[in-house]
Design an enzyme around this catalytic site. Sequence first.
Site, PDB file in Angstrom:
ATOM      1  N   HIS A 152       0.864  -1.190   0.000  1.00 25.14           N
ATOM      2  CA  HIS A 152       0.000   0.000   0.000  1.00 25.14           C
ATOM      3  C   HIS A 152       0.896   1.234   0.000  1.00 25.14           C
ATOM      4  O   HIS A 152       1.317   1.717   1.048  1.00 25.14           O
ATOM      5  CB  HIS A 152      -0.908  -0.031   1.228  1.00 25.14           C
ATOM      6  CG  HIS A 152      -1.964   1.044   1.247  1.00 25.14           C
ATOM      7  ND1 HIS A 152      -3.198   0.884   1.837  1.00 25.14           N
ATOM      8  CD2 HIS A 152      -1.969   2.307   0.740  1.00 25.14           C
ATOM      9  CE1 HIS A 152      -3.905   1.982   1.711  1.00 25.14           C
ATOM     10  NE2 HIS A 152      -3.172   2.872   1.048  1.00 25.14           N
ATOM     11  N   HIS A 164       1.297   4.877  -2.378  1.00 28.51           N
ATOM     12  CA  HIS A 164       0.936   5.758  -3.498  1.00 28.51           C
ATOM     13  C   HIS A 164       2.218   6.437  -3.955  1.00 28.51           C
ATOM     14  O   HIS A 164       2.835   7.167  -3.166  1.00 28.51           O
ATOM     15  CB  HIS A 164      -0.073   6.816  -3.050  1.00 28.51           C
ATOM     16  CG  HIS A 164      -1.341   6.233  -2.488  1.00 28.51           C
ATOM     17  ND1 HIS A 164      -2.483   6.070  -3.240  1.00 28.51           N
ATOM     18  CD2 HIS A 164      -1.630   5.756  -1.251  1.00 28.51           C
ATOM     19  CE1 HIS A 164      -3.435   5.527  -2.490  1.00 28.51           C
ATOM     20  NE2 HIS A 164      -2.940   5.313  -1.274  1.00 28.51           N
ATOM     21  N   GLU A 222     -11.432   3.283   5.931  1.00 27.38           N
ATOM     22  CA  GLU A 222     -10.409   4.192   6.474  1.00 27.38           C
ATOM     23  C   GLU A 222     -11.152   5.260   7.278  1.00 27.38           C
ATOM     24  O   GLU A 222     -10.949   5.393   8.479  1.00 27.38           O
ATOM     25  CB  GLU A 222      -9.583   4.799   5.335  1.00 27.38           C
ATOM     26  CG  GLU A 222      -8.468   5.752   5.806  1.00 27.38           C
ATOM     27  CD  GLU A 222      -7.729   6.425   4.641  1.00 27.38           C
ATOM     28  OE1 GLU A 222      -8.270   6.466   3.520  1.00 27.38           O
ATOM     29  OE2 GLU A 222      -6.602   6.938   4.882  1.00 27.38           O
ATOM     30  N   ASP A 267       1.638   7.014   2.230  1.00 28.70           N
ATOM     31  CA  ASP A 267       2.228   8.212   1.609  1.00 28.70           C
ATOM     32  C   ASP A 267       3.407   8.661   2.473  1.00 28.70           C
ATOM     33  O   ASP A 267       3.296   9.632   3.251  1.00 28.70           O
ATOM     34  CB  ASP A 267       1.174   9.328   1.533  1.00 28.70           C
ATOM     35  CG  ASP A 267      -0.041   8.898   0.732  1.00 28.70           C
ATOM     36  OD1 ASP A 267       0.036   8.905  -0.506  1.00 28.70           O
ATOM     37  OD2 ASP A 267      -1.060   8.529   1.356  1.00 28.70           O
TER      38      ASP A 267
HETATM   39  N1  ADE Z   1      -4.633   8.798  -1.719  1.00 25.73           N
HETATM   40  C1  ADE Z   1      -3.391   8.789  -1.218  1.00 25.73           C
HETATM   41  N2  ADE Z   1      -3.400   8.368   0.054  1.00 25.73           N
HETATM   42  C2  ADE Z   1      -4.694   8.071   0.371  1.00 25.73           C
HETATM   43  C3  ADE Z   1      -5.347   7.571   1.519  1.00 25.73           C
HETATM   44  N3  ADE Z   1      -4.707   7.278   2.651  1.00 25.73           N
HETATM   45  N4  ADE Z   1      -6.688   7.414   1.472  1.00 25.73           N
HETATM   46  C4  ADE Z   1      -7.361   7.712   0.353  1.00 25.73           C
HETATM   47  N5  ADE Z   1      -6.784   8.167  -0.754  1.00 25.73           N
HETATM   48  C5  ADE Z   1      -5.456   8.349  -0.758  1.00 25.73           C
HETATM   49 ZN    ZN Z   2      -3.759   4.743   0.528  1.00 21.54          ZN
END
Ligand code: ADE
Ligand code: ZN
Length: 336
Positions: A20, A22, A203, A282
């Site tokens: 996971h 991005h 989330e 991220d």
């Molecule tokens: N895009 C990048 N990080 C994210 C996250 N934690 N939740 C939703 N979209 C995302």
């Molecule tokens: Zn994410």
Amino acid sequence: MSTIKDRIALAQRLPKAELHLHIEGSLEPELMFRLAQRNKIDIPFRSVEEIRAAYDFSNLQDFLDIYYQGMSILRTEEDFFDLTMAYLNRVRADNVRHVEIFFDPQGHTERGVPFDTAISGILTAFTLAKAQFGVTTKLIMCFLRHLSEDDAFKTLAQAEPWLDRIEGVGLDSSEVDHPPSKFERVFAMARERGLKSLAHAGEEGPPDYVREALDLLHIDRLDHGNRALEDEALIARLRKEGMTLTVCPLSNLKLCVVEDMAAHPLKHMLDLGLKATVNSDDPAYFGGYVMDNFRAVIEALDLSEDDIRALARNSIAGSFLADGEKRAHLSAIERA
Ligand code: ADE
Ligand code: ZN
């Protein structure tokens, strides 16, 4: 019981996969400045410190506003290549051997950067990193859920020439009010094309969004999934199906999904028999890469050696690697 330091050393030593991540969220402030200069773009910050100070979020949307602003300096194929190489080079130090990377094509096409520019830069870095560091990679294309279904169909059409290099489709961005059901038809088409299916769910959104992701999108993997724990029947189902959850502890802390790390549900997920994994989401925005996440949860939740080994095994078993490749990594984990 071994010391915390020994357990952190074990986590470091074990071969791991990150499931996971991005790629746009790995844009470190230093690289942001360098690319802004190279592309002659003004950014509203004067220093790296000023950028880091702006990374103070009270929810997902707060972060997303800054994240989309940050990625706007990515313009050329070389920018996407440099970004991806920087991440793949960084995670070698954490003994991450395999990565399944998300990218957000609509975050680029919306501002006039062609789909092909972004994906070409990312894939060239994949090839070079495999040759130079031996790390293996897969690419997952996400649909931005705050945009329309029609927009997602257009993005899938742009991906058509690249489908042999794309492993799956994901669903990210603002969760609440954009349930998985909005994308049922485009996910069905993606699955017909042979793509795997993933979704961020639970989330910030309710357990019902996790259920929709399972029933309507037929997900192969669940991204986050924290709020599934509010629903006993859902927990039982995720356990029975052996669903992998890509959990992101530092992200959850920075986005106020949890109040403090001691309250993080990761240990509870493992105790419930759920296939949780540790990921950075991220890393440039949330304070660290895979090992920073492991360190934080080992310390705050007093994870045992068995927990740590289970997390490493889950990351390999929950990946989209072929069975033979999984077996090789899993036996390396047993030996470590
Ligand atoms: N895009 C990048 N990080 C994210 C996250 N934690 N939740 C939703 N979209 C995302
Ligand atoms: Zn994410």
